[in-house]
Motif scaffolding. Structure first.
Motif, PDB file in Angstrom:
ATOM      1  N   UNK A   1      78.765 -14.167 -15.026  1.00  0.00           N
ATOM      2  CA  UNK A   1      78.278 -12.791 -15.050  1.00  0.00           C
ATOM      3  C   UNK A   1      76.927 -12.661 -14.355  1.00  0.00           C
ATOM      4  N   UNK A   2      76.610 -11.426 -13.988  1.00  0.00           N
ATOM      5  CA  UNK A   2      75.303 -11.091 -13.424  1.00  0.00           C
ATOM      6  C   UNK A   2      74.679 -10.049 -14.338  1.00  0.00           C
ATOM      7  N   UNK A   3      73.402 -10.282 -14.729  1.00  0.00           N
ATOM      8  CA  UNK A   3      72.741  -9.346 -15.626  1.00  0.00           C
ATOM      9  C   UNK A   3      71.828  -8.392 -14.855  1.00  0.00           C
ATOM     10  N   UNK A   4      71.139  -7.524 -15.577  1.00  0.00           N
ATOM     11  CA  UNK A   4      70.301  -6.498 -14.946  1.00  0.00           C
ATOM     12  C   UNK A   4      69.109  -7.085 -14.204  1.00  0.00           C
ATOM     13  N   UNK A   5      68.732  -8.309 -14.493  1.00  0.00           N
ATOM     14  CA  UNK A   5      67.647  -8.981 -13.780  1.00  0.00           C
ATOM     15  C   UNK A   5      68.156  -9.759 -12.573  1.00  0.00           C
ATOM     16  N   UNK A   6      69.433  -9.530 -12.214  1.00  0.00           N
ATOM     17  CA  UNK A   6      70.107 -10.188 -11.098  1.00  0.00           C
ATOM     18  C   UNK A   6      70.170 -11.708 -11.284  1.00  0.00           C
ATOM     19  N   UNK A   7      70.224 -12.143 -12.527  1.00  0.00           N
ATOM     20  CA  UNK A   7      70.386 -13.558 -12.849  1.00  0.00           C
ATOM     21  C   UNK A   7      71.837 -13.803 -13.219  1.00  0.00           C
ATOM     22  N   UNK A   8      72.367 -14.907 -12.731  1.00  0.00           N
ATOM     23  CA  UNK A   8      73.748 -15.256 -13.039  1.00  0.00           C
ATOM     24  C   UNK A   8      73.764 -16.199 -14.240  1.00  0.00           C
ATOM     25  N   UNK A   9      74.739 -15.966 -15.133  1.00  0.00           N
ATOM     26  CA  UNK A   9      74.897 -16.835 -16.288  1.00  0.00           C
ATOM     27  C   UNK A   9      76.379 -16.910 -16.640  1.00  0.00           C
ATOM     28  N   UNK A  10      76.722 -17.903 -17.450  1.00  0.00           N
ATOM     29  CA  UNK A  10      78.117 -18.121 -17.819  1.00  0.00           C
ATOM     30  C   UNK A  10      78.335 -17.804 -19.291  1.00  0.00           C
ATOM     31  N   UNK A  11      79.526 -17.306 -19.558  1.00  0.00           N
ATOM     32  CA  UNK A  11      79.933 -16.979 -20.923  1.00  0.00           C
ATOM     33  C   UNK A  11      81.193 -17.780 -21.227  1.00  0.00           C
ATOM     34  N   UNK A  12      81.182 -18.470 -22.348  1.00  0.00           N
ATOM     35  CA  UNK A  12      82.368 -19.179 -22.802  1.00  0.00           C
ATOM     36  C   UNK A  12      82.659 -18.720 -24.222  1.00  0.00           C
ATOM     37  N   UNK A  13      83.818 -18.110 -24.410  1.00  0.00           N
ATOM     38  CA  UNK A  13      84.244 -17.583 -25.699  1.00  0.00           C
ATOM     39  C   UNK A  13      85.573 -18.241 -26.031  1.00  0.00           C
ATOM     40  N   UNK A  14      85.589 -19.056 -27.076  1.00  0.00           N
ATOM     41  CA  UNK A  14      86.782 -19.796 -27.451  1.00  0.00           C
ATOM     42  C   UNK A  14      86.928 -19.712 -28.968  1.00  0.00           C
ATOM     43  N   UNK A  15      87.725 -18.735 -29.417  1.00  0.00           N
ATOM     44  CA  UNK A  15      87.833 -18.515 -30.858  1.00  0.00           C
ATOM     45  C   UNK A  15      89.254 -18.151 -31.246  1.00  0.00           C
ATOM     46  N   UNK A  16      89.518 -18.393 -32.512  1.00  0.00           N
ATOM     47  CA  UNK A  16      90.784 -18.003 -33.125  1.00  0.00           C
ATOM     48  C   UNK A  16      90.565 -16.661 -33.793  1.00  0.00           C
ATOM     49  N   UNK A  17      91.306 -15.656 -33.371  1.00  0.00           N
ATOM     50  CA  UNK A  17      91.149 -14.294 -33.899  1.00  0.00           C
ATOM     51  C   UNK A  17      92.092 -14.141 -35.093  1.00  0.00           C
TER      52      UNK A  17
END
Length: 116
Positions: free
Chosen positions: A99-115
């Protein structure tokens, strides 16, 4: 402000609040964990797990719902990479996004869950 978490526990010393891309990442995870109509002050808020993602929903519709939820999170301006996997039998969701945030910094998101 978002409280700073380390290994699932609230930080009680040092930097108590997350800032920047870490705050945005934690905010997205919070948004994904919130079920649609779970928040009593705003019944339109939440991730449509039962309505659009789990069950017999097509994978592209489920992925679009997750993407929309991520893109509308405060601080997010774009997705440069998105991977989504769902195991309908165990209800295990895996999302990886760059993802890219409002400060133009790129970061990664990892979401691994049992719903449940």
């Amino acid at each position: 402000m978002i409280r700073n978490f380390v290994d699932g526990d609230i930080v009680t010393h040092g930097d108590h609040f997350a800032v920047g891309k870490e705050a945005t990442r934690q905010g997205i995870i919070r948004r994904l964990r919130l079920f649609l109509r779970e928040y009593f002050l705003d019944s339109t808020e939440g991730t449509p797990w039962f309505q659009n993602i789990l069950g017999k929903t097509q994978a592209d519709i489920a992925a679009a719902s997750i993407k929309q939820r991520i893109l509308t999170a405060p601080g997010v301006i774009g997705i440069s990479q998105f991977e989504f996997d769902i195991d309908q039998k165990t209800r295990k969701i895996t999302v990886f996004a760059s993802l890219v945030d409002v400060n133009n910094e790129q970061f990664e998101l990892f979401f691994n869950e049992e719903i449940i």
